[in-house]
Design an enzyme around this catalytic site. Structure first.
Site, PDB file in Angstrom:
ATOM      1  N   GLU A   1     -11.981  -8.679  -4.144  1.00  0.00           N
ATOM      2  CA  GLU A   1     -13.155  -7.480  -4.851  1.00  0.00           C
ATOM      3  C   GLU A   1     -12.557  -6.578  -6.119  1.00  0.00           C
ATOM      4  O   GLU A   1     -12.620  -6.306  -7.377  1.00  0.00           O
ATOM      5  CB  GLU A   1     -12.185  -6.324  -3.877  1.00  0.00           C
TER       6      GLU A   1
ATOM      7  N   HIS B   1     -11.340  -1.951   9.932  1.00  0.00           N
ATOM      8  CA  HIS B   1     -13.211  -2.155   8.876  1.00  0.00           C
ATOM      9  C   HIS B   1     -13.277  -0.891   9.754  1.00  0.00           C
ATOM     10  O   HIS B   1     -14.650  -0.847   9.434  1.00  0.00           O
ATOM     11  CB  HIS B   1     -13.795  -3.005   9.660  1.00  0.00           C
TER      12      HIS B   1
END
Lengths: 360, 366
Positions: free
Chosen positions: A90, A159
């Protein structure tokens, strides 16, 4: 499934209201049910077609059609040059996207979820958000960071975090949080056309939910302005302010409360930063009561900011009771279903808070 | 090689100590000397009269013709194996000479893992649990490496290492309890399925964000080195996760901090749908090891004896010499064995099948 039925019923109810008010007999407009996923897909498709500097990059966005299938069909249509699968980093691909934006392209950088954006947050804040200011206006960074944000179902702590407050804290960023398909499509198009870095917070649970889209919103030039909230349901007794998935919860609570004679005004923020304070203030000046609803944690959150702004502005004098915040529970999200359900705002929590604020 | 790394380490120290007086510099060097377990590396004195590069950043000779180093990906680092495709030991000196009971235990554990996977995978497809990661095809990497470790070695996994925990005796009940998040779950329903953890078995709880375990393993290995208890750390990750920035930091620091650590990369060719030719362009992960100053090897992940031998030797030396090792186990990710799990195609040699062939042969002989 239940949600889509509720949405369908709601849209039907609104159509009936319109007819009753006008007193003219006319058939409702051509209702097109579009899921949020398809709305986002259309927005990206249209913007990719409109401006060849726009491109999409992220993990699994190309051949896999997107981890959540939001970019379905785009790689087939636009190819390797415009839809790019990246290695798993990322920090890496956010940096790459920002560099591309600085060099004149208009990237859409997809994070598989915003939880993973933390691996790239230095790039987002220190290189995307602050650059225009640090360069005295010489170097814009026209980038959109998008992906699912907040709680999903059964994905536990790492998450499920909501990043609205984190990104909205930072000057230099615009932070957008759509609820329905119109929001999703219109705001994504605006975000892509905006020359500023925009953090676009989607919600995984909403991807599959169909909403009615007006004829106007189906046009290729339809955009929703960033920074303007929308009153989803006008009311007189109390204002409910929310963003993303919980707008739906507020509307459900409003439907239940209407039967008890409590008329709620529901505001869909649409944009977190810049916050549409005027909309909230005018509403509070009308209803005198305010409840904020969000999925994120309470401390230093969206609701906290709204409370501060209301207190600082003219609407404060119109409040008949303190503002109540309905938020996610202040814990990392547990996995077990029953624990997860109790860690997020439910419709009954909103109803309870409304009654408490109204002292009924 | 040791002198070279010693020299660059010394020069690193010198950079930090640039403002200090020579006497204080000498005292700091003394402190480092007594702390480190490995032998002291003497710094070579710089002699400017020699026609030799004397850069602190690298130790090498001069060359006077322009030539770029070619990354060798056509013929990459060789894959170490012990068994051929029929299950025969190729080189008898590489035979780990494990007892029949041990080998049968390997086979039993791999089959048990395979069976548990089938049940839990179907549970996920039926919506009874929200998430599951199968281990099909990679059982050999788990069992072979777990068998080569001591029971008190610390394990950091990614999410496809249930076999390691199974080998260490984690009961089926607790595997199921964790996935179903029921009242028996040690984690009290907080974690997603396959996020196992067990303190008694020295298996650090699985964490979702990829590759975050790599620098953490380095830190843990550093802590274990300070404890001086001859324990090692093993850190598992996939070839996709090795793209993360954390991997780079973890590898680099493990070498500079001289940690008793084994990096175990499971290279199965895919990260979700991204194939390795889109993940990296170099010769896999093993080729990165030397870049960090690490001893590295590539093994056939389907050959449980090869995995065992490599891990055993790496562990022995990691603890004895306080340095990290990188093992890249080449394998396949089998998505769903819709028919019999022991099927193999011309492209794939299933790890269970290979061991089964060996076991059948061995049983015939013994």
């Amino acid at each position: 499934m239940a949600t889509s039925l509720r949405c369908f019923l709601r849209s039907g109810k609104q159509a009936v209201l319109v007819v009753a008010r006008r007193g003219i007999h006319r058939s409702p407009p051509a209702a097109l049910q579009v899921t949020v996923r398809d709305a986002l897909n259309q927005a990206m498709d249209e913007e990719l077609e409109r401006d060849e500097r726009v491109f999409l990059l992220g993990e699994e966005v190309a051949q896999y059609d997107g981890a959540y299938k939001v970019s379905r069909g785009l790689w087939k249509k636009y190819g390797d040059k415009r839809i790019i699968d990246t290695p798993i980093s990322e920090m890496g691909f956010a940096g790459i996207a920002i560099g591309a934006a600085m060099a004149g392209l208009r990237p859409i950088c997809e994070f598989m979820t915003f939880n993973f954006s933390m691996q790239a947050i230095d790039q987002v804040i220190n290189s995307a958000a602050k650059t225009y200011y640090m360069s005295a206006g010489l170097q814009p960074v026209p980038i959109v960071f998008r992906g699912p944000n907040g709680a999903s179902a059964g994905v536990a702590a790492q998450h499920s975090q909501c990043f609205a407050a984190w990104y909205a804290h930072c000057p230099g960023l615009k932070v957008v949080s759509p609820w329905n398909s119109e929001d999703a499509k219109g705001l994504l198009k605006s975000a892509i056309r905006d020359d500023n870095p925009v953090v676009f917070l989607e919600n995984e649970l909403l991807y599959g939910v169909p909403f009615e889209m007006s004829e106007e919103s189906q046009s290729k030039d339809f955009t929703v302005p960033i920074g303007k909230a929308k009153i989803e349901r006008p009311g007189t007794h109390i204002t409910l302010v929310s963003h993303s998935r919980y707008v739906g919860h507020c509307l459900d609570a409003a439907a239940v409360l209407a039967k008890e004679g409590i008329d709620c005004e529901v505001i869909n923020l649409r944009t977190i930063r810049p916050l549409d304070v005027e909309c909230i203030e005018s509403s509070v000046m009308k209803t005198n009561h305010l409840v904020t609803v969000e999925g994120g944690w309470p401390q230093f959150g969206v609701g906290a900011e709204i409370c501060a702004r209301i207190m600082e502005g003219s609407a404060f004098n119109y409040l008949d009771s303190p503002v109540t915040r309905v938020t996610g529970v202040d814990i990392p999200m547990p996995y077990a279903k029953i624990l997860e359900e109790h860690s997020l705002p439910q419709v009954k929590d909103i109803i309870f808070s409304v009654k408490k604020t109204l002292n009924v | 090689m040791a002198a070279i790394s010693g020299m660059s380490r010394m020069s690193g120290l010198c950079f930090h100590a640039v403002r200090q007086t020579a006497a204080r510099k000498a005292l700091r060097l003394q402190h480092w000397r007594s702390f480190r377990v490995t032998a002291m590396h003497q710094q070579q004195p710089f002699d400017s009269s020699l026609e030799k590069p004397q850069f602190p950043g690298a130790s090498a000779e001069f060359v006077d013709h322009l030539e770029f180093i070619q990354p060798n990906v056509i013929s990459g680092i060789a894959v170490y194996r012990v068994m051929d495709r029929q299950g025969n030991i190729i080189n008898p000196s590489e035979d780990p000479q494990l007892s029949k009971e041990t080998v049968l235990n390997f086979y039993q554990k791999m089959t048990l893992l395979n069976t548990m996977d089938r049940i839990l995978y179907e549970s996920q497809r039926q919506g009874r649990i929200s998430f599951y990661m199968t281990n099909y095809g990679e059982e050999g990497t788990h069992i072979g490496s777990a068998a080569a470790l001591e029971s008190n070695d610390l394990v950091f996994g990614q999410y496809r290492e249930a076999g390691v925990l199974m080998y260490r005796g984690f009961p089926l009940d607790l595997f199921m309890a964790q996935c179903y998040a029921n009242a028996d779950d040690l984690g009290k329903g907080r974690q997603m399925p396959v996020h196992y953890g067990c303190k008694e078995r020295n298996f650090v709880t699985i964490s979702s964000p990829l590759a975050t375990q790599i620098p953490q393993a380095t830190g843990a290995a550093y802590a274990l080195k300070r404890e001086n208890t001859n324990r090692a750390v093993i850190c598992y990750f996939g070839e996709g996760a090795a793209s993360e920035g954390d991997a780079h930091a973890g590898f680099n620091f493990s070498a500079t901090l001289e940690c008793p650590l084994i990096f175990f990369c499971r290279n199965n060719g895919y990260a979700i749908s991204t194939p390795t030719n889109e993940q990296y362009r170099g010769d896999g992960i093993a080729a990165r090891g030397p870049g960090y100053g690490m001893l590295s090897i590539r093994v056939d992940g389907n050959d449980v004896f090869a995995v065992y031998n490599a891990t055993k030797e790496a562990r022995r030396r990691a603890v004895a010499e306080n340095q990290p090792f990188l093992i890249e186990a080449m394998t396949y990710r089998v998505i769903t064995p819709k028919s019999r799990p022991l099927m193999s195609s011309s492209k794939q040699e299933n790890t269970l099948f290979l061991l089964l062939k060996y076991v059948i042969q061995a049983l015939k002989q013994k």
